[in-house]
Each structure stands twice: as structure tokens, then as C-alpha cells.
Design a protein around this motif. Structure first.
Motif, short mmCIF file in Angstrom:
data_model
loop_
_atom_site.label_atom_id
_atom_site.label_comp_id
_atom_site.label_asym_id
_atom_site.label_seq_id
_atom_site.Cartn_x
_atom_site.Cartn_y
_atom_site.Cartn_z
N UNK A 169 0.83 -1.21 0.00
CA UNK A 169 0.00 0.00 0.00
C UNK A 169 0.86 1.26 0.00
N UNK A 170 1.91 1.25 0.81
CA UNK A 170 2.79 2.42 0.87
C UNK A 170 3.45 2.68 -0.49
N UNK A 171 3.90 1.63 -1.14
CA UNK A 171 4.54 1.79 -2.45
C UNK A 171 3.55 2.32 -3.48
N UNK A 172 2.35 1.76 -3.49
CA UNK A 172 1.34 2.21 -4.45
C UNK A 172 0.97 3.67 -4.23
N UNK A 173 0.72 4.04 -2.98
CA UNK A 173 0.30 5.42 -2.68
C UNK A 173 1.40 6.43 -2.97
N UNK A 174 2.65 5.99 -2.92
CA UNK A 174 3.76 6.90 -3.20
C UNK A 174 4.13 6.94 -4.69
N UNK A 175 3.43 6.14 -5.49
CA UNK A 175 3.66 6.19 -6.93
C UNK A 175 4.71 5.24 -7.45
N UNK A 176 5.22 4.32 -6.62
CA UNK A 176 6.20 3.36 -7.10
C UNK A 176 5.54 2.35 -8.02
N UNK A 177 6.26 1.82 -9.01
CA UNK A 177 5.67 0.81 -9.89
C UNK A 177 5.36 -0.47 -9.13
#
Length: 272
Positions: A169-177
Motif C-alpha cells: 500500500x505504501x509503495x502504491x500510494x507513493x507512486x512506485x511501480x
């Protein structure tokens, strides 16, 4: 009296919340509000005096990894998780424990080719060391003179101090692929429900615990809807995932929560 190993782990906390009391925790650290007996997978067998049901959920592994959880120490992995589990099961039989529930995994099948029907009668075929340990521990339990119940769980999710999708979730919300992926999942509360049901059954052997086939695209679309995140979810995965076919627990009345339960608890997981 119920004794539970792994009570402070990702799976054990759901069991501790969902089991009828009193529950004794076996482990290195006590849990507030519960009786405790010191024990470690690498040490002598636990004190099981007065215990009628043992639920074994403890597992030693590299943080965040089950398959591949041996890291660079496969011998230590085997010593703790296979030898330590065998010592614990042997002590249960010796001390007159009536029932042992073992938290196993669908990884006992990870050597089967795609398209294989994974029923409760399917013979284990594990490719990973993790799956091999679970399968060999199951076999050891089956041979003992007590009620042995191996719960082959799929991926377990749900809210808590930490949860399996926290980094995702953290990666997705921060825009990481985010790479595409799909897999089978079950809520931790439904895992606890299965354990409760089996406390009242003398059936032995393997029980499959799986609920939904979940694609990251669908999961993160739910996250996007709740957060207004501008980033697009990953495309759907084209990976074939064989269902873990569950028949024995539903026959006992097991009813997992499906997507409704996931949606209900998603806000709690997003808060974390």
C-alpha cells in the motif's frame, strides 16, 4: 486448556483474539493478559502440563518471507522449524495432549504443475524448503496417537499492528511501480474461525483454508477508490493460480467473509 505457539506473529495474533479462553502462550515473550510458558523452537520441548489442545503457529524465518525464509541458513531453518516442531509434537503425545492443530500451508503443493487440482486428498509435492518442512511436519503429526489436524492455509491478511500489504500500500500510494500479481487469500479471523470449529471435531488429517482469488489490480483499485490516489493500479496478472479446494471445513459450517470482509477491514489496514 489451549496452548498457542506463535501468538505474537502475524497469524498467531488472529488466533489469540479468536480462540475461546483461557489460552496459554508458548514463546520467548509473554502476551499481556495471558498466561505464558517460556519456549523456543530451537530449545527443549515446551511444558505442556494440563494442556488439552496445542495450536502450533510459530515459525522461524527471514522477516517477510516464508518461501525462501531460510535465507543463507537452511540448516538453521530446518533445525528450528522441522526438528523443533517434531520435538513439540512428540512432547504433546508424551504428555497426553488430546489434540494438536498445526498451521501448515498451501506451499506443500508448490511443486505441482499449474492446472493441478489441489484437493485435501492431493498428495503434497513441495519444491521450496518451506513447503517441504510443512509437509514433513504434517506427516510426523499424522503418525502420532492423538487428534492431529493440519490446517493448510493460503495467504493470510487482516489488520493489526502490521499487516501483509503494508509495504504494498505504501509503495502504491507513493507512486512506485507495482508488478502484477494474483494469489489466494483468507482473512485471519476466518483462520481463527476454522480453528474454533475444529476444536469440536475429532476429524484428523489435512484441512484447506482459502477464500478469495485476489488480483493486485482489484485490491489496489479498492485502495484508489477509498483514498483518491491518482496513481493507476497495475494491470491484471496473467499468472495462473490454482484454487486451494476447501471441502472439509465448509462441511463443518465454516463460512469465510469473502470480498465483503476485505472491504470492511480495508480502511483499518490503510490507517496503518
Amino acid at each position: 486448556m489451549i496452548a498457542l505457539t506463535g501468538a505474537t506473529g502475524l497469524l498467531g495474533r488472529f488466533l489469540l483474539d479468536g480462540l475461546p479462553g483461557p489460552v496459554i502462550t508458548l514463546g520467548r515473550r509473554p502476551v499481556t493478559g495471558h498466561a505464558h510458558r517460556p519456549w523456543d523452537l530451537t530449545g527443549p520441548a515446551a511444558d505442556l502440563t494440563g494442556v488439552t489442545t496445542l495450536i502450533h503457529a510459530a515459525f522461524s524465518h527471514v522477516p517477510g518471507r516464508y518461501r525462501g525464509g531460510e535465507g543463507d541458513d537452511p540448516d538453521g531453518f530446518l533445525n528450528a522449524n522441522l526438528d523443533g516442531t517434531r520435538r513439540l509434537f512428540d512432547a504433546a503425545a508424551k504428555d497426553g495432549v488430546h489434540r494438536v492443530q498445526f498451521l501448515s500451508s498451501r506451499a506443500v503443493f508448490d511443486g505441482h504443475p499449474s492446472g493441478h487440482a489441489l484437493t485435501e486428498h492431493t498428495q503434497p509435492n513441495a519444491a521450496s524448503l518451506y513447503g517441504q518442512v510443512k509437509a514433513r511436519a504434517e506427516a510426523h503429526l499424522t503418525a502420532l496417537p492423538l487428534i492431529g489436524q493440519s490446517l493448510r492455509a493460503t495467504g493470510v491478511y487482516g489488520p493489526g499492528p502490521t499487516h501483509k500489504w503494508q509495504d504494498l500500500f505504501a509503495d502504491y500510494l507513493s507512486g512506485k511501480p507495482i508488478p502484477p500479481r494474483r494469489g489466494t487469500e483468507v482473512h485471519g479471523a476466518d483462520l481463527a474461525q476454522a480453528c474454533r470449529l475444529l476444536l469440536n471435531s475429532d476429524q484428523t488429517g489435512a484441512f484447506h483454508i482459502s477464500d478469495i482469488l485476489l488480483d493486485r489490480h482489484d485490491l489496489l483499485t479498492e485502495v484508489q477508490t477509498r483514498t483518491g490516489c491518482p496513481h493507476r493500479p497495475p494491470p491484471r496478472s496473467d499468472r495462473q493460480v490454482d484454487a486451494l479446494i476447501c471441502t472439509r471445513l465448509p462441511a463443518l459450517g465454516w463460512q469465510p467473509g469473502g470480498m465483503d470482509l476485505l472491504r470492511a477491514d480495508l480502511p483499518k489496514m490503510l490507517e496503518q
